[in-house]
Design an enzyme around this catalytic site. Sequence first.
Site, PDB file in Angstrom:
ATOM      1  N   LYS A  16       0.868  -1.187   0.000  1.00  8.89           N
ATOM      2  CA  LYS A  16       0.000   0.000   0.000  1.00  8.89           C
ATOM      3  C   LYS A  16       0.902   1.233   0.000  1.00  8.89           C
ATOM      4  O   LYS A  16       1.929   1.234   0.699  1.00  8.89           O
ATOM      5  CB  LYS A  16      -0.859  -0.069   1.267  1.00  8.89           C
ATOM      6  CG  LYS A  16      -1.941   0.976   1.426  1.00  8.89           C
ATOM      7  CD  LYS A  16      -2.790   0.649   2.662  1.00  8.89           C
ATOM      8  CE  LYS A  16      -3.975   1.581   2.818  1.00  8.89           C
ATOM      9  NZ  LYS A  16      -4.851   1.191   3.949  1.00  8.89           N
TER      10      LYS A  16
ATOM     11  N   SER B 119      -9.706  -1.682   6.963  1.00  4.19           N
ATOM     12  CA  SER B 119      -9.091  -1.457   5.649  1.00  4.19           C
ATOM     13  C   SER B 119      -8.295  -2.633   5.097  1.00  4.19           C
ATOM     14  O   SER B 119      -7.892  -2.602   3.938  1.00  4.19           O
ATOM     15  CB  SER B 119      -8.206  -0.212   5.693  1.00  4.19           C
ATOM     16  OG  SER B 119      -9.007   0.941   5.758  1.00  4.19           O
TER      17      SER B 119
ATOM     18  N   SER C 157      -9.499   0.692   2.881  1.00  4.22           N
ATOM     19  CA  SER C 157      -8.690   1.607   2.094  1.00  4.22           C
ATOM     20  C   SER C 157      -7.524   0.920   1.375  1.00  4.22           C
ATOM     21  O   SER C 157      -6.927   1.524   0.484  1.00  4.22           O
ATOM     22  CB  SER C 157      -8.130   2.726   2.984  1.00  4.22           C
ATOM     23  OG  SER C 157      -7.277   2.206   3.976  1.00  4.22           O
TER      24      SER C 157
END
Lengths: 464, 60
Positions: free
Chosen positions: A74, A174, A150
């Site tokens: 990420k 997330s 996310s």
Amino acid sequence: MKAAETAQAIRAGRRRAIDVTEAALADIGTRDSRYNAFTEVTAARARAEALAVDQAIAQGRDPGPLAGVPYAVKNLFDLEGIATLAGSKIERSAKPAARDGYLVRRMAAAGAICTGALNMDEYAYGFTTENAHDGPCRNPHDLTRIAGGSSGGSAAAVAAGLVPITLGSDTNGSIRVPSSLCGIFGLKPTYGRLSRAGSYPFVASLDHLGPFAGDVADLALAYDVLQGFDPEDPAQTRQPVEPVTPRLGAGIEGLRFAVADGHFARNGHPEAFAAVEAIARVLGATRRMVVPDAARGRAAAFLITMAEGGNLHMPDLRTRAADFDPGTRDRFLAGAMLPAHWVTQAQRLRADYRASVLKLFAETDILIAPATPFSATPIGQANIELDGELVPIRPNLGVFTQPISCIGLPVLAVPLADPSTAGTPNGLPIGVQLIAAPWREDVLFRVAAALERAGVVAAPPLRG
Amino acid sequence: MTEDQAEALMNAAATALSLPVDPAHRPGVIANLRLAARMAALVEGKALTVHQEPAPVYRP
């Protein structure tokens, strides 16, 4: 591509890390434009790491348990020499990271090959990865739908088979939400288990980092590599390294299971509960336990998130609010304005709620709960019908994950192997949360491995 | 919390914090403050004793 098999082949000299890396880079270059999972491909770094692995093998040195395995992170993880974007426009002008984040260093030490950085909701504040700056991440199972967030890029990259392992973060869901929507495995470890140093923070009280993978063995391999004490994360608890890979075959005999009731038995579409029942049947879980005050716990997490997030970004909110993603900006602004009483009361409620929930683990080892209230929704859709009411999708995607991360319990999100049996629209993936007492990731992995052997959980294949 | 009350909170906090709010962002901020107020009502729905401390514990 499975990480365990790839590492085995490279360690045995049957494949070269550089060949595996070149194939992964070519695949990402060819196919990622469909998914928009990657925001940066670190090809030069990947090649250098792969050559180092091949050299170690040629010299008879141990290249590590993840030798030559491509992975990606990420884009809130620090990668040396690259600005850590955290999904934002604002950080594009930040100085490049001086060194890798702690978990990236662990992956590198294990011989893994970093292929790039992945799309996410801005500053990790969202559940859809409809990023205004980088564009939406698309679900590999249906390109018109969200990947969840996310850590949407992290889940999509694994589901699409671009890399076998990714890293992400989970503050309110997330890791678990995109795992469910993309049909892969994701681990949110116990709060304080893995170091967060060298990652862009969101909510210090609630931030966790963890891995994603396409099967339980690969997830275990990654988790075992990521463990280690790092004095640079003030919230990390000094725990011994507890490898789970050797325990994957231990079975579930002697373990007690319960289905989470109350809050976790409403607020979702039928497929979310059908998925839970499918898992419960295989585990022989007949007991149902109400998680006391779950809705209050979720509310506490909501307020703490708003306030800490707003506080963190105050300097930019004051001077350049227009540069934030419209999807996060108004929440950060409002969060910066919350009365202190609400936030302090939320932290006090959180302690009370934790004490109530921990009592449940005297009578069960695993709580089974839905991961998301529904499967992936179309990109751009704002609302969805739930119990006859039109509700906003963005906050509601975390309705089942927020009450759990609020108190830092470890969770392994497992995907239903055949989601059509749960009645998801067009057979879209859906996952389930396996929840354990603090520090019992070992139990989660035993159960997930048993479910995988029984054929009820697996990453569903992509169609077409 | 009514819309007017949320707007009053926003205006007061914006002044106290030197945090300007662009007119285009005001409706979204007000909506989020009202959502936060609903969450706060849930949290406040459970009475706690004075001895129940916040979850984070400082260790020197």
